[in-house]
Design an enzyme around this catalytic site. Sequence first.
Site, PDB file in Angstrom:
ATOM      1  N   HIS A 445      20.374  20.869  18.494  1.00 13.01           N
ATOM      2  CA  HIS A 445      21.640  21.237  19.130  1.00 13.01           C
ATOM      3  C   HIS A 445      22.685  21.660  18.116  1.00 13.01           C
ATOM      4  O   HIS A 445      23.536  22.508  18.400  1.00 13.01           O
ATOM      5  CB  HIS A 445      22.135  20.073  19.983  1.00 13.01           C
ATOM      6  CG  HIS A 445      21.356  19.910  21.249  1.00 13.01           C
ATOM      7  ND1 HIS A 445      21.485  18.818  22.067  1.00 13.01           N
ATOM      8  CD2 HIS A 445      20.447  20.719  21.838  1.00 13.01           C
ATOM      9  CE1 HIS A 445      20.682  18.962  23.113  1.00 13.01           C
ATOM     10  NE2 HIS A 445      20.051  20.102  22.984  1.00 13.01           N
ATOM     11  N   ARG A 552      48.804  33.101  39.350  1.00 14.17           N
ATOM     12  CA  ARG A 552      49.145  32.123  40.373  1.00 14.17           C
ATOM     13  C   ARG A 552      50.327  31.284  39.883  1.00 14.17           C
ATOM     14  O   ARG A 552      50.256  30.706  38.800  1.00 14.17           O
ATOM     15  CB  ARG A 552      47.942  31.231  40.672  1.00 14.17           C
ATOM     16  CG  ARG A 552      46.685  32.004  41.042  1.00 14.17           C
ATOM     17  CD  ARG A 552      45.489  31.055  41.197  1.00 14.17           C
ATOM     18  NE  ARG A 552      44.253  31.762  41.490  1.00 14.17           N
ATOM     19  CZ  ARG A 552      43.407  32.208  40.554  1.00 14.17           C
ATOM     20  NH1 ARG A 552      43.671  31.995  39.266  1.00 14.17           N
ATOM     21  NH2 ARG A 552      42.306  32.850  40.887  1.00 14.17           N
ATOM     22  N   ARG A 588      52.076  36.482  41.475  1.00 14.87           N
ATOM     23  CA  ARG A 588      52.062  36.206  42.912  1.00 14.87           C
ATOM     24  C   ARG A 588      53.076  35.120  43.239  1.00 14.87           C
ATOM     25  O   ARG A 588      53.132  34.088  42.570  1.00 14.87           O
ATOM     26  CB  ARG A 588      50.665  35.757  43.354  1.00 14.87           C
ATOM     27  CG  ARG A 588      50.530  35.562  44.863  1.00 14.87           C
ATOM     28  CD  ARG A 588      49.132  35.107  45.241  1.00 14.87           C
ATOM     29  NE  ARG A 588      48.829  33.766  44.768  1.00 14.87           N
ATOM     30  CZ  ARG A 588      47.641  33.181  44.857  1.00 14.87           C
ATOM     31  NH1 ARG A 588      46.625  33.850  45.383  1.00 14.87           N
ATOM     32  NH2 ARG A 588      47.451  31.963  44.394  1.00 14.87           N
ATOM     33  N   GLU A 686      45.050  40.526  52.772  1.00 12.88           N
ATOM     34  CA  GLU A 686      44.170  39.379  52.997  1.00 12.88           C
ATOM     35  C   GLU A 686      43.833  39.157  54.469  1.00 12.88           C
ATOM     36  O   GLU A 686      42.890  38.443  54.776  1.00 12.88           O
ATOM     37  CB  GLU A 686      44.828  38.097  52.463  1.00 12.88           C
ATOM     38  CG  GLU A 686      45.146  38.125  50.986  1.00 12.88           C
ATOM     39  CD  GLU A 686      45.927  36.899  50.559  1.00 12.88           C
ATOM     40  OE1 GLU A 686      45.319  35.972  49.988  1.00 12.88           O
ATOM     41  OE2 GLU A 686      47.158  36.863  50.809  1.00 12.88           O
ATOM     42  N   ASN A 709      38.487  36.948  48.881  1.00 13.89           N
ATOM     43  CA  ASN A 709      38.063  35.636  49.372  1.00 13.89           C
ATOM     44  C   ASN A 709      38.628  35.363  50.763  1.00 13.89           C
ATOM     45  O   ASN A 709      37.899  35.027  51.701  1.00 13.89           O
ATOM     46  CB  ASN A 709      38.503  34.539  48.394  1.00 13.89           C
ATOM     47  CG  ASN A 709      37.864  34.703  47.031  1.00 13.89           C
ATOM     48  OD1 ASN A 709      36.924  35.455  46.864  1.00 13.89           O
ATOM     49  ND2 ASN A 709      38.388  34.005  46.044  1.00 13.89           N
ATOM     50  N   ASP A 710      39.951  35.506  50.903  1.00 16.88           N
ATOM     51  CA  ASP A 710      40.560  35.276  52.209  1.00 16.88           C
ATOM     52  C   ASP A 710      40.256  36.412  53.177  1.00 16.88           C
ATOM     53  O   ASP A 710      40.030  36.180  54.369  1.00 16.88           O
ATOM     54  CB  ASP A 710      42.076  35.102  52.066  1.00 16.88           C
ATOM     55  CG  ASP A 710      42.457  33.671  51.735  1.00 16.88           C
ATOM     56  OD1 ASP A 710      41.652  32.765  52.012  1.00 16.88           O
ATOM     57  OD2 ASP A 710      43.547  33.452  51.189  1.00 16.88           O
ATOM     58  N   ARG A 720      35.363  29.648  54.985  1.00 19.47           N
ATOM     59  CA  ARG A 720      34.511  29.623  53.797  1.00 19.47           C
ATOM     60  C   ARG A 720      34.197  28.221  53.329  1.00 19.47           C
ATOM     61  O   ARG A 720      33.389  28.025  52.416  1.00 19.47           O
ATOM     62  CB  ARG A 720      35.142  30.435  52.668  1.00 19.47           C
ATOM     63  CG  ARG A 720      36.561  30.078  52.322  1.00 19.47           C
ATOM     64  CD  ARG A 720      37.079  30.979  51.225  1.00 19.47           C
ATOM     65  NE  ARG A 720      38.509  30.831  51.011  1.00 19.47           N
ATOM     66  CZ  ARG A 720      39.103  31.046  49.861  1.00 19.47           C
ATOM     67  NH1 ARG A 720      38.407  31.397  48.825  1.00 19.47           N
ATOM     68  NH2 ARG A 720      40.407  30.907  49.745  1.00 19.47           N
ATOM     69  N   CYS A 757      41.592  41.465  43.337  1.00 19.27           N
ATOM     70  CA  CYS A 757      41.668  40.278  42.489  1.00 19.27           C
ATOM     71  C   CYS A 757      40.831  39.117  43.021  1.00 19.27           C
ATOM     72  O   CYS A 757      40.910  38.010  42.508  1.00 19.27           O
ATOM     73  CB  CYS A 757      43.123  39.822  42.342  1.00 19.27           C
ATOM     74  SG  CYS A 757      43.939  39.422  43.903  1.00 19.27           S
TER      75      CYS A 757
END
Length: 798
Positions: A445, A552, A588, A686, A709-710, A720, A757
């Site tokens: 390792h 964010r 955002r 969205e 995603n949304d 989801r 995004c």
Amino acid sequence: MVGIVVVSHSSKLAEGVAELAQQMTQNKCALAVAGGIDDPANPIGTDPVQVMTAIETVMDDDGVLVLMDLGSALLSAEMALELLGDEVASSVELCAAPIVEGTMAAAVAAGSGLPLAAVKEEALGALSAKKKHLGVEEEVVVTAAPEVPAGEELRFNWTVLNPHGLHARPAAAIVGALAGFDAVLQIEKAEERANAKSLNAIAGLSVRRDDEITFIASGVQAEQAIAAFKVLAEDGFGEDVTAEPVVAEAEPAPAPLQSVEGAIAGLPASQGIAFGRVAFFQSVMPAVPDRAFAGVGEESNRLFAAIGSIASEMQRSAKSAKDAEQSGIFAAHVAMLTDPELEPKLRGYIADENAIAEQAWISVMFELKAQYEAADSDYMRQRAVDIWDITRQVMVQLTGSEGEGASVPANSILIAEDLTPTDTAKQDKEHVLGICLTGGGKTSHSAIIARAMGIPAIVRAAGAFDLLEDGQQVVLDGFEGLLWTDPSEEVEADLVAQHEAWKAEQAEAASKAMEPAITLDGVHFPVQANIGSFEDAEKVIAAGAEGVGLMRTEFLFQSRAELPDEQSQYEEYKRIAAAFGDHPITIRTLDVGGDKPLESYPMEAEENPFLGHRGVRMCLADKKLFSTQIRALIRAAAEQPNIQMMIPMISTVSELKYCKKLVEEAREELGLSHSNAPMNVGIMIEVPSAVLDADNLAAEADFFSIGTNDLTQYVMAADRGNPKVSELVDYTQPAVLRAIRMTCEAGKRAGIPVSMCGEMAGDTQVTELLLKAGISKLSASASLLPALKEQIRQTSLN
């Protein structure tokens, strides 16, 4: 659905565990983290209020499972339950499972819709499969498969093609796909059966490549389950089954001492040429202190608090690793530290021998180390150094003594018998230019980590300690496996040339990540990054980000007793924007709601928070809250014109117009017109209404950014986080692709850019499709950027 909360002394560790769990479950579980404390100077610690907030974030009728470090993390979790009150606390379970593997198992179980008791049971058994794989002699209990009535079984036979068999990831895919079926499901291998709805049970079968298995189903939906398993198997259980398993090559015998005139010979382990001075390094185990036995309870708590703390550090190392192989080493160390068989042995030793924590730890771990050293396989014998590594790390934590040699000076070639992975990873590349080990191996390792760090290294250089002096000038050749002590002028000139060529190759490789992504037909597509704090900036810039497509702002609001004021927001926005120079940064506005509440801003629970008072809807209902953030953004943009503002969850034109009105009111209050402080205002696409009314929204917005995603879950009307509809939560569904094209077409007609995004932006398999659809720039996580850029370079729009 059962919620999962991860509590750690380190925010990075908590976030890393959560990220791994969400990747494994494809965001199908409700998961929150409570990591570190709000003190930049001393961020390591736990905060009961933060834990309470995290629990409240994921709480619903099914309850919450909390996994944590020991020590103050456990105390903070217990205090959080007191703050929540008996009624809420009665639905929360604190779990003693290992924080990493336990969270993985719990997330899969929770995402599959299992009840709290079953989720906790899965977490507690998280390491049983690894224990069995390593051949531990004590009986390993595989989760019992349910009894099946005779004569009612349906069967499907399959030869496993996965390179590493049914390890955690394919097992998670199986559980996620099958948990919702009303049937008794089992997997059989060599007459041993396991519950196919249990991650630990599947992994416990130790199914390897080319093993024959039988999937057995009985009950109401047995036929459907068989069909689903068949599809999953033919898809490789979510893995690429074309790859060959990695087989460690047998290493040649050590090169004879002084086989090359003027050099000590070993084996090449990490390529490169390094000029430096000898610095000897020895890792020393701290001594067991001479102190009185404090009682079984206190000694146990002391020991497991130390183990938990080191596991947190190891997980942080795994997350910050340069590549998956290096990350896997530290993840394996976490698994060793949190092995469920280890705890009863340690507690038993403390109780039976009246042993202090340090003595119990040393005794149990040295016994385990001896087992590895006696193994038949050279690969397994090399794992003994990993046991030494974790043993020493915990001893350092327990005793407060580093137990290590002196610090390494600059321009050093480190000489050691062997290095533990932790020792190797801790080395400063500015000081340690090369590593020469008298032991070790190419598959050790330490060698793997040296390669990941780009440090030239050789191993099995016999006699190095006897033939070298501290401070002696040497040249390490990681290509040939030689440590030159007295090279001829010709050899030295050749080594200098090789060194310069190697450095030039490194510089070229690093610069490629920074090159723009230009298609084969000459079109430049900016590739940007998604970030969540200032700490992310350095990482994404190094990965080649051409700005930020999504920042964010929730990190400024979370884990705070009071809302951040205008000044603090302004300073942070300006600081982050400045880090990116002239590259654009899209910030955002606050995107929270009933599904992710704030400690400093109580919100009523909603029956369906994803369709409720969240995002811009909540902000528009509180003009003071929203205007404070808008003012901070305008002020920051006045000094950093690369800032643009993005509003989430816009559903109607009237919402956008009201947002713009608030922006203009803030400008008037600040005396900063658009000409003095330019700041574009765009929106996230969205929700379906935004897609269907995209032309009118485009007339008001400066840009669009698609949050896939949304958008996917709203277009498909599929949560989801619900595994029973997971097949619908797919951004390649025709309806989702049509929504993306419609948005791009509206943007083109209005002359505004359309970026992306969401998760889809980083998927190189759909990059060409997105570019041809009209996406103008993509924003993804740092680790995905180099591959995404390279994919764009290989794409033609014609």
